[in-house]
Design an enzyme around this catalytic site. Structure first.
Site, PDB file in Angstrom:
ATOM      1  N   CYS A 108      -8.173   1.340   5.435  1.00  0.00           N
ATOM      2  CA  CYS A 108      -6.717   1.360   5.655  1.00  0.00           C
ATOM      3  C   CYS A 108      -6.250   2.632   6.361  1.00  0.00           C
ATOM      4  O   CYS A 108      -5.158   2.662   6.934  1.00  0.00           O
ATOM      5  CB  CYS A 108      -5.982   1.207   4.327  1.00  0.00           C
ATOM      6  SG  CYS A 108      -6.322  -0.369   3.541  1.00  0.00           S
ATOM      7  N   HIS A 244       1.463   3.663   5.694  1.00  0.00           N
ATOM      8  CA  HIS A 244       0.605   2.499   5.464  1.00  0.00           C
ATOM      9  C   HIS A 244       1.288   1.652   4.398  1.00  0.00           C
ATOM     10  O   HIS A 244       1.817   2.177   3.420  1.00  0.00           O
ATOM     11  CB  HIS A 244      -0.773   2.973   5.002  1.00  0.00           C
ATOM     12  CG  HIS A 244      -1.634   1.868   4.479  1.00  0.00           C
ATOM     13  ND1 HIS A 244      -1.823   0.695   5.169  1.00  0.00           N
ATOM     14  CD2 HIS A 244      -2.349   1.749   3.322  1.00  0.00           C
ATOM     15  CE1 HIS A 244      -2.621  -0.097   4.454  1.00  0.00           C
ATOM     16  NE2 HIS A 244      -2.949   0.519   3.333  1.00  0.00           N
ATOM     17  N   ASN A 274      -0.295  -5.949   2.919  1.00  0.00           N
ATOM     18  CA  ASN A 274      -1.137  -4.838   3.372  1.00  0.00           C
ATOM     19  C   ASN A 274      -2.085  -5.352   4.449  1.00  0.00           C
ATOM     20  O   ASN A 274      -2.995  -6.126   4.161  1.00  0.00           O
ATOM     21  CB  ASN A 274      -1.910  -4.298   2.155  1.00  0.00           C
ATOM     22  CG  ASN A 274      -2.834  -3.140   2.494  1.00  0.00           C
ATOM     23  OD1 ASN A 274      -3.092  -2.860   3.661  1.00  0.00           O
ATOM     24  ND2 ASN A 274      -3.354  -2.489   1.466  1.00  0.00           N
TER      25      ASN A 274
HETATM   26  O1  UT7 Z   1      -4.541  -0.118   1.084  1.00  0.00           O
HETATM   27  C1  UT7 Z   1      -5.569   0.419   0.346  1.00  0.00           C
HETATM   28  C2  UT7 Z   1      -5.075   1.142  -0.828  1.00  0.00           C
HETATM   29  N1  UT7 Z   1      -4.670   0.235  -1.843  1.00  0.00           N
HETATM   30  C3  UT7 Z   1      -3.722   0.558  -2.670  1.00  0.00           C
HETATM   31  O2  UT7 Z   1      -3.131   1.597  -2.507  1.00  0.00           O
HETATM   32  C4  UT7 Z   1      -3.429  -0.341  -3.828  1.00  0.00           C
HETATM   33  C5  UT7 Z   1      -3.109   0.493  -5.027  1.00  0.00           C
HETATM   34  N2  UT7 Z   1      -2.893  -0.269  -6.244  1.00  0.00           N
HETATM   35  C6  UT7 Z   1      -1.801  -1.043  -6.424  1.00  0.00           C
HETATM   36  O3  UT7 Z   1      -0.998  -1.232  -5.532  1.00  0.00           O
HETATM   37  C7  UT7 Z   1      -1.565  -1.624  -7.797  1.00  0.00           C
HETATM   38  O4  UT7 Z   1      -2.460  -1.027  -8.686  1.00  0.00           O
HETATM   39  C8  UT7 Z   1      -1.728  -3.164  -7.863  1.00  0.00           C
HETATM   40  C9  UT7 Z   1      -0.550  -3.839  -7.177  1.00  0.00           C
HETATM   41  C10 UT7 Z   1      -3.033  -3.577  -7.218  1.00  0.00           C
HETATM   42  C11 UT7 Z   1      -1.724  -3.620  -9.321  1.00  0.00           C
HETATM   43  O5  UT7 Z   1      -0.544  -3.175  -9.990  1.00  0.00           O
HETATM   44  P1  UT7 Z   1      -0.661  -2.417 -11.392  1.00  0.00           P
HETATM   45  O6  UT7 Z   1       0.730  -2.181 -11.852  1.00  0.00           O
HETATM   46  O7  UT7 Z   1      -1.529  -1.205 -11.195  1.00  0.00           O
HETATM   47  O8  UT7 Z   1      -1.345  -3.492 -12.331  1.00  0.00           O
HETATM   48  P2  UT7 Z   1      -2.732  -3.414 -13.121  1.00  0.00           P
HETATM   49  O9  UT7 Z   1      -3.886  -3.480 -12.187  1.00  0.00           O
HETATM   50  O10 UT7 Z   1      -2.691  -2.274 -14.076  1.00  0.00           O
HETATM   51  O11 UT7 Z   1      -2.667  -4.761 -13.935  1.00  0.00           O
HETATM   52  C12 UT7 Z   1      -1.622  -5.016 -14.889  1.00  0.00           C
HETATM   53  C13 UT7 Z   1      -1.775  -6.431 -15.391  1.00  0.00           C
HETATM   54  C14 UT7 Z   1      -3.187  -6.770 -15.842  1.00  0.00           C
HETATM   55  O12 UT7 Z   1      -3.094  -7.616 -16.962  1.00  0.00           O
HETATM   56  P3  UT7 Z   1      -3.286  -7.021 -18.460  1.00  0.00           P
HETATM   57  O13 UT7 Z   1      -4.660  -6.424 -18.479  1.00  0.00           O
HETATM   58  O14 UT7 Z   1      -2.191  -6.010 -18.610  1.00  0.00           O
HETATM   59  O15 UT7 Z   1      -3.104  -8.240 -19.308  1.00  0.00           O
HETATM   60  C15 UT7 Z   1      -3.744  -7.567 -14.685  1.00  0.00           C
HETATM   61  O16 UT7 Z   1      -4.752  -8.484 -15.080  1.00  0.00           O
HETATM   62  O17 UT7 Z   1      -1.466  -7.351 -14.339  1.00  0.00           O
HETATM   63  C16 UT7 Z   1      -2.523  -8.315 -14.225  1.00  0.00           C
HETATM   64  N3  UT7 Z   1      -2.570  -8.770 -12.834  1.00  0.00           N
HETATM   65  C17 UT7 Z   1      -1.834  -9.780 -12.375  1.00  0.00           C
HETATM   66  N4  UT7 Z   1      -0.943 -10.595 -12.968  1.00  0.00           N
HETATM   67  C18 UT7 Z   1      -0.348 -11.516 -12.219  1.00  0.00           C
HETATM   68  C19 UT7 Z   1      -3.321  -8.264 -11.827  1.00  0.00           C
HETATM   69  N5  UT7 Z   1      -3.074  -8.939 -10.696  1.00  0.00           N
HETATM   70  C20 UT7 Z   1      -2.163  -9.893 -11.016  1.00  0.00           C
HETATM   71  C21 UT7 Z   1      -1.503 -10.888 -10.273  1.00  0.00           C
HETATM   72  N6  UT7 Z   1      -0.617 -11.673 -10.904  1.00  0.00           N
HETATM   73  N7  UT7 Z   1      -1.733 -11.079  -8.945  1.00  0.00           N
END
Ligand code: UT7
Length: 317
Positions: A108, A244, A274
């Site tokens: 990225c 980005h 993204n």
């Molecule tokens: O471009 C390259 C660089 N990339 C980035 O900068 C991405 C950086 N990361 C992020 O943007 C965020 O971490 C995400 C958008 C990927 C995820 O958001 P988050 O607030 O960090 O969520 P999380 O990974 O901590 O997950 C929270 C919950 C989990 O469930 P439990 O364990 O709390 O029950 C996940 O399983 O959300 C769940 N989850 C989803 N739920 C519904 C993960 N993906 C999804 C989804 N829909 N698509």
């Protein structure tokens, strides 16, 4: 900067479309990322095809023809083939004659790496006019059953035409400063689980999203402050922040940390998701086309991605 252009594939995939494929919802995706939809390349539509369309528009905007170009650098993580480079394929499709052409792989952060690299080629005097392209078909390396990643990415391309100039006076248009970093110790946070030399296949994106998120605001801010310090310009003096587009919450976190105003930010994440190395030129072009970004404006680009890589570039466009 002589011109810019962008291209998005026709097909749109909405959050609701995705919620029919994996256990997710429009509400979750919008709240956690700001994404509403993303564009997906059609069958047989390759990264080089997206790059060519963006490059043609950038050349038109620059009032140039392919023969004017003597350097092509393509930032991509999703090349058409293992080799030759996508830059070589784009060169042939555009009808540019023999010139220097190569790809840059910094995921990225690829477009920031490409801008910084191209500047050095132009300043050396060996090259005069460059096409810098960010092009991705990220949809091809997604695991469409992994809701944690497949909702985040989209396809697209953007291109800049940059021209060498005589010694740059203070306040003149051109690249001012750049900052590039990589820390390979964090490879496990964001990678693809396949490759030519390991599995013999292209693999799928794997990400520990929340760990990447925790690194993002600090590292991105560090890069932005570094380029502005080198230029002796307060960060808040920029005209436009073109980040980005990984997550609206990351963008807003950086805005808050660096005291930027929300109206200095160009965000396209809602409509495009993204698009990895394509997201910066796509966002820049959105700002050009809606009349916000004007010739002579001071623009700050930043990105972070797999590697981890991160960086920033400051340019008077
Ligand atoms: O471009 C390259 C660089 N990339 C980035 O900068 C991405 C950086 N990361 C992020 O943007 C965020 O971490 C995400 C958008 C990927 C995820 O958001 P988050 O607030 O960090 O969520 P999380 O990974 O901590 O997950 C929270 C919950 C989990 O469930 P439990 O364990 O709390 O029950 C996940 O399983 O959300 C769940 N989850 C989803 N739920 C519904 C993960 N993906 C999804 C989804 N829909 N698509």
């Amino acid at each position: 900067m002589r011109g810019s252009g962008a291209y998005l594939p026709e097909k749109i995939l909405s959050n609701d479309d995705l919620s029919k494929r994996v256990d997710t919802s429009d509400e979750w995706i919008r709240e956690r990322t700001g994404i509403r939809q993303r564009h997906i390349a059609g069958e047989g539509e390759l990264t080089s095809d997206l790059g060519v369309e963006a490059a043609k528009k950038a050349l038109d905007a620059a009032g140039m023809i392919p023969a004017d170009i003597d350097l092509i650098v393509v930032a991509t993580t999703t090349p058409d083939l293992t080799f030759p480079s996508t830059a070589a394929i784009i060169q042939a499709k555009l009808g540019v004659g023999p010139c220097t052409a190569f790809d840059i792989q910094a995921v990225c952060t690829g477009f920031v790496y490409a801008l910084s690299t191209v500047e050095k080629f132009l300043v050396s005097g060996q090259h005069k006019r460059a096409l810098v392209i960010g092009a991705e078909t990220f949809s091809r390396i997604l695991d469409w059953e992994d809701r944690a990643t497949c909702v985040l990415f989209g396809d697209g391309a953007g291109a800049f035409v940059l021209e060498a100039q005589e010694a740059q006076e203070a306040g003149e248009r051109g690249m001012i400063s750049s900052f590039l970093r990589c820390d390979g110790n964090m490879v496990d946070l964001l990678y693809v689980d396949g490759g030519v030399s390991s599995t013999g296949s292209s693999g799928h994106v794997r990400m520990q999203g929340n760990k990447v998120f925790r690194e993002a605001v600090t590292r991105i801010s560090q890069a932005m402050v570094a380029v502005c310090e080198e230029a002796k310009i307060p960060v808040t003096d920029i005209d436009w922040f073109v980040p980005h587009q990984a997550n609206e919450r990351i963008i807003q976190g950086v805005v808050k940390k660096l005291d930027l105003r929300p109206d200095q930010v160009i965000s396209t994440i809602a409509g495009q998701g993204n698009t990895s190395a394509a997201s910066i030129p796509l966002a820049f072009q959105a700002g050009v086309e809606d009349g916000r970004v004007k010739q002579g404006d001071l623009v700050l680009f930043e990105a972070m991605g797999g590697g981890l890589t991160w960086g920033a570039a400051l340019m008077r466009v």
